[in-house]
Motif scaffolding. Structure first.
Motif, PDB file in Angstrom:
ATOM      1  N   UNK A  18       1.051  -1.114  -0.305  1.00  0.00           N
ATOM      2  CA  UNK A  18      -0.102  -0.183  -0.291  1.00  0.00           C
ATOM      3  C   UNK A  18       0.600   1.294  -0.031  1.00  0.00           C
ATOM      4  N   UNK A  19       0.645   2.144  -1.030  1.00  0.00           N
ATOM      5  CA  UNK A  19       1.076   3.293  -0.732  1.00  0.00           C
ATOM      6  C   UNK A  19       0.822   3.945   0.065  1.00  0.00           C
ATOM      7  N   UNK A  20       1.871   5.320   0.858  1.00  0.00           N
ATOM      8  CA  UNK A  20       1.424   6.115   2.020  1.00  0.00           C
ATOM      9  C   UNK A  20       2.590   7.500   0.880  1.00  0.00           C
ATOM     10  N   UNK A  21       1.636   8.297   1.585  1.00  0.00           N
ATOM     11  CA  UNK A  21       2.194   9.426   1.098  1.00  0.00           C
ATOM     12  C   UNK A  21       2.148  10.673   2.393  1.00  0.00           C
ATOM     13  N   UNK A  22       2.740  11.004   3.085  1.00  0.00           N
ATOM     14  CA  UNK A  22       3.300  11.537   4.363  1.00  0.00           C
ATOM     15  C   UNK A  22       3.561  12.690   4.292  1.00  0.00           C
ATOM     16  N   UNK A  23       2.903  14.143   4.066  1.00  0.00           N
ATOM     17  CA  UNK A  23       3.385  15.459   3.655  1.00  0.00           C
ATOM     18  C   UNK A  23       3.905  16.531   5.597  1.00  0.00           C
ATOM     19  N   UNK A  24       4.468  17.025   5.741  1.00  0.00           N
ATOM     20  CA  UNK A  24       4.879  17.633   6.379  1.00  0.00           C
ATOM     21  C   UNK A  24       5.843  18.908   6.604  1.00  0.00           C
ATOM     22  N   UNK A  49       9.472  25.210   3.438  1.00  0.00           N
ATOM     23  CA  UNK A  49      10.108  23.838   2.454  1.00  0.00           C
ATOM     24  C   UNK A  49       9.210  22.220   2.664  1.00  0.00           C
ATOM     25  N   UNK A  50       8.126  22.229   2.440  1.00  0.00           N
ATOM     26  CA  UNK A  50       7.202  21.491   2.619  1.00  0.00           C
ATOM     27  C   UNK A  50       7.935  19.849   2.015  1.00  0.00           C
ATOM     28  N   UNK A  51       7.826  19.165   2.715  1.00  0.00           N
ATOM     29  CA  UNK A  51       8.164  17.848   2.431  1.00  0.00           C
ATOM     30  C   UNK A  51       6.679  16.453   2.186  1.00  0.00           C
ATOM     31  N   UNK A  52       7.648  15.523   1.413  1.00  0.00           N
ATOM     32  CA  UNK A  52       6.315  14.441   1.321  1.00  0.00           C
ATOM     33  C   UNK A  52       7.244  12.945   1.278  1.00  0.00           C
ATOM     34  N   UNK A  53       6.900  12.279   1.842  1.00  0.00           N
ATOM     35  CA  UNK A  53       7.813  11.104   2.188  1.00  0.00           C
ATOM     36  C   UNK A  53       6.698   9.951   1.826  1.00  0.00           C
ATOM     37  N   UNK A  54       7.565   9.322   0.996  1.00  0.00           N
ATOM     38  CA  UNK A  54       6.989   8.079   0.151  1.00  0.00           C
ATOM     39  C   UNK A  54       6.690   6.809   0.493  1.00  0.00           C
ATOM     40  N   UNK A  55       5.778   6.243   0.777  1.00  0.00           N
ATOM     41  CA  UNK A  55       7.022   4.733   1.153  1.00  0.00           C
ATOM     42  C   UNK A  55       5.658   3.947   0.861  1.00  0.00           C
ATOM     43  N   UNK A  56       6.111   2.386   0.799  1.00  0.00           N
ATOM     44  CA  UNK A  56       5.219   0.722   0.178  1.00  0.00           C
ATOM     45  C   UNK A  56       5.617   0.660  -0.413  1.00  0.00           C
ATOM     46  N   UNK A  57       6.069   0.788  -1.765  1.00  0.00           N
ATOM     47  CA  UNK A  57       6.765   0.066  -2.697  1.00  0.00           C
ATOM     48  C   UNK A  57       7.762   0.972  -3.648  1.00  0.00           C
ATOM     49  N   UNK A  58       8.531   0.583  -5.030  1.00  0.00           N
ATOM     50  CA  UNK A  58       9.119   1.277  -5.006  1.00  0.00           C
ATOM     51  C   UNK A  58       8.745   2.426  -6.319  1.00  0.00           C
ATOM     52  N   UNK A  74       0.585  13.915  -4.195  1.00  0.00           N
ATOM     53  CA  UNK A  74      -0.333  12.855  -4.591  1.00  0.00           C
ATOM     54  C   UNK A  74       0.946  12.034  -5.770  1.00  0.00           C
ATOM     55  N   UNK A  75       0.543  10.862  -5.240  1.00  0.00           N
ATOM     56  CA  UNK A  75       1.224   9.886  -7.187  1.00  0.00           C
ATOM     57  C   UNK A  75       1.021   9.586  -7.788  1.00  0.00           C
ATOM     58  N   UNK A  76       1.200   9.548  -8.922  1.00  0.00           N
ATOM     59  CA  UNK A  76       0.598   9.181 -10.403  1.00  0.00           C
ATOM     60  C   UNK A  76       1.233   8.049 -10.272  1.00  0.00           C
ATOM     61  N   UNK A  77       0.718   6.401 -10.955  1.00  0.00           N
ATOM     62  CA  UNK A  77       1.480   5.031 -11.023  1.00  0.00           C
ATOM     63  C   UNK A  77       2.367   5.241 -12.809  1.00  0.00           C
ATOM     64  N   UNK A  78       1.264   6.260 -13.347  1.00  0.00           N
ATOM     65  CA  UNK A  78       2.133   5.958 -14.560  1.00  0.00           C
ATOM     66  C   UNK A  78       3.130   7.426 -15.448  1.00  0.00           C
TER      67      UNK A  78
END
Length: 126
Positions: free
Chosen positions: A1-7, A19-28, A97-101
């Motif tokens: 499961x993809x997770x995105x966490x902003x701060x 500066x905003x950060x977005x940490x992505x996890x859950x897959x490549x 937000x993440x776009x698979x394609x």
């Protein structure tokens, strides 16, 4: 499961930087693009900037060109939004937000993005 966490969202003065950060996890994320959107009170969520995970192509809206820069740190699975010369009209909740394609194109349309973070509030006081 993809997770995105902003701060990084806080209350700042007009003219400040943030500066905003977005940490992505859950897959490549090699085939993904990651974007920043924002939503001000009473307004629709709008595209701000996006970056391809591989190749680092970027896109930004005209109203932030020259002030905002999107970048990513592959080693830390993090996408940043550097915001300079902030204005009161930049006040909004900022979402990543993440776009698979995303390896093929950068989209400015929110309904094309597959995963969203919870948002972080940026308030610019004049």
């Amino acid at each position: 499961q993809v997770q995105l966490v902003e701060s990084g969202g806080v209350l700042v003065q007009a003219g400040d930087s943030l500066r905003l950060s977005c940490v992505a996890s859950g897959r490549a994320f090699n085939s993904y693009a990651v974007a920043w959107f924002r939503q001000a009170p009473g307004k629709e969520r709008e595209f701000v900037a996006a970056i391809k995970w591989i190749g680092s192509s970027t896109d930004t809206i005209d109203s932030v060109n020259g002030r905002f820069t999107v970048s990513r740190d592959i080693a830390n699975n993090t996408v940043y939004l550097q915001m300079n010369s902030l204005k009161s009209e930049d006040t909004a909740v900022y979402y990543c937000a993440a776009l698979r394609q995303g390896i093929y194109y950068l989209s400015t349309r929110r309904n094309e993005y597959d995963y969203w973070g919870q948002g972080t509030q940026v308030t610019v006081s004049s």
